[in-house]
Structures are given as C-alpha cells and as structure tokens.
Motif scaffolding. Structure first.
Motif, mmCIF file in Angstrom:
data_model
loop_
_atom_site.group_PDB
_atom_site.id
_atom_site.type_symbol
_atom_site.label_atom_id
_atom_site.label_comp_id
_atom_site.label_asym_id
_atom_site.label_seq_id
_atom_site.Cartn_x
_atom_site.Cartn_y
_atom_site.Cartn_z
ATOM 1 N N VAL A 63 0.840 -3.657 -8.324
ATOM 2 C CA VAL A 63 -0.655 -3.534 -7.695
ATOM 3 C C VAL A 63 -1.181 -1.798 -8.023
ATOM 4 C CG1 VAL A 63 -2.257 -3.709 -5.627
ATOM 5 C CG2 VAL A 63 -0.129 -5.330 -5.954
ATOM 6 N N GLU A 65 -5.366 -0.014 -8.041
ATOM 7 C CA GLU A 65 -6.788 -0.216 -7.463
ATOM 8 C C GLU A 65 -7.581 0.106 -8.544
ATOM 9 O OE1 GLU A 65 -9.957 2.113 -4.633
ATOM 10 O OE2 GLU A 65 -7.859 2.503 -4.749
ATOM 11 N N ALA A 70 -13.772 -3.392 -12.808
ATOM 12 C CA ALA A 70 -12.854 -4.515 -12.770
ATOM 13 C C ALA A 70 -13.422 -5.967 -13.253
ATOM 14 C CB ALA A 70 -12.370 -4.662 -11.204
ATOM 15 N N PRO A 73 -10.821 -11.799 -11.192
ATOM 16 C CA PRO A 73 -9.437 -12.331 -11.264
ATOM 17 C C PRO A 73 -9.284 -13.639 -11.865
ATOM 18 C CG PRO A 73 -9.761 -11.567 -8.971
ATOM 19 C CD PRO A 73 -11.168 -11.505 -9.851
ATOM 20 N N ASP A 78 -3.451 -12.879 -7.904
ATOM 21 C CA ASP A 78 -4.441 -11.772 -8.285
ATOM 22 C C ASP A 78 -5.730 -11.825 -7.451
ATOM 23 O OD1 ASP A 78 -4.869 -9.397 -9.394
ATOM 24 O OD2 ASP A 78 -6.193 -10.168 -10.890
ATOM 25 N N SER A 79 -6.258 -12.953 -7.399
ATOM 26 C CA SER A 79 -7.341 -13.411 -6.474
ATOM 27 C C SER A 79 -7.083 -13.136 -5.224
ATOM 28 C CB SER A 79 -7.954 -14.830 -7.137
ATOM 29 O OG SER A 79 -8.861 -15.184 -6.309
ATOM 30 N N SER A 82 -6.933 -9.405 -4.450
ATOM 31 C CA SER A 82 -7.881 -8.611 -4.577
ATOM 32 C C SER A 82 -8.935 -9.024 -3.128
ATOM 33 C CB SER A 82 -8.771 -9.336 -5.649
ATOM 34 O OG SER A 82 -9.841 -8.499 -5.722
ATOM 35 N N ARG A 88 -5.225 -4.924 -7.355
ATOM 36 C CA ARG A 88 -5.208 -6.004 -8.490
ATOM 37 C C ARG A 88 -3.840 -5.946 -9.114
ATOM 38 N NH1 ARG A 88 -9.998 -7.435 -10.726
ATOM 39 N NH2 ARG A 88 -8.662 -9.086 -11.958
ATOM 40 N N SER A 90 -1.663 -5.519 -12.100
ATOM 41 C CA SER A 90 -2.062 -4.855 -13.531
ATOM 42 C C SER A 90 -1.803 -5.755 -14.683
ATOM 43 C CB SER A 90 -1.644 -3.447 -13.696
ATOM 44 O OG SER A 90 -0.039 -3.243 -13.400
ATOM 45 N N VAL A 93 -4.416 -8.278 -15.461
ATOM 46 C CA VAL A 93 -5.896 -7.740 -15.864
ATOM 47 C C VAL A 93 -5.829 -7.471 -17.369
ATOM 48 C CG1 VAL A 93 -7.443 -5.820 -15.583
ATOM 49 C CG2 VAL A 93 -6.106 -6.659 -13.576
#
Length: 103
Positions: A63, A65, A70, A73, A78-79, A82, A88, A90, A93
């Motif tokens: 995780v 920030e 951003a 998600p 992840d969603s 968040s 999030r 990583s 992403v």
C-alpha cells in the motif's frame, strides 16, 4: 546544433518519503510496485519485503498513498482499500501518466 525533444514514452513518478523526495522516470504500462522497486524504493517494510505475494494483488501489503495523479481502481481489493482511505495497492496501479506517491 540539434535539440532533443522531450520524450512522451516515459512518465515521471515523484516519490515522497519522510526524509526527502525523488523523481523517477519509468516506462508506461508497468505497475507502480515494479517502478518503485526498479528505482530502489520499496512499498514494503522489512517484514513485508520478504512476506508478500510478489505483486499479484492478493496480500495487500504494498500500500502507498497516491498524492497526485491516481488512476481509478480497477480491482476489488484496491477499490476497497482506496474507499476506506487506506491507500492504493502499488501492484495494481498501472503507470500510464505522471503521479506523486508517498511511501
């Protein structure tokens, strides 16, 4: 005399830590986790650097920030994280534009 035009084939990730700030240039399409690790920045701590899922989005231990830039998600875990304001994952992403992250 020739000048080289700036490339649009890379993105800049600004990495903020408690001590300082770094800018890293990465190719598009890789995960944020891959980009950070390739440039000597880990989203993990000493324990989770050893005990993690290797970037498959299962453990929730990478995780970060994302302060700016951003993307939305695309995965359920992840969603959820968040939405809870945790940060999030990583590994979930994809780098497709410039962003600023805090470790």
């Amino acid at each position: 005399m020739s000048t080289t035009a700036p490339t649009t084939d890379t993105h800049i990730i600004t990495v903020q830590t408690e001590a300082d700030q770094h800018k890293i240039e990465v190719e598009p399409g890789i995960t944020l986790r891959q980009a950070l690790r390739r440039h000597g920045h880990s989203p993990h701590n000493a324990v989770t650097d050893i005990a993690n899922c290797g970037g498959r989005g299962h453990c929730g231990l990478c995780v970060v920030e994302i302060v700016e830039g951003a993307p939305p998600p695309t995965q359920a875990l992840d969603s959820t994280l968040s939405g809870m304001g945790v940060g999030r994952l990583s590994c979930l992403v994809t780098v497709d534009h410039d962003m600023t992250v805090r470790l």
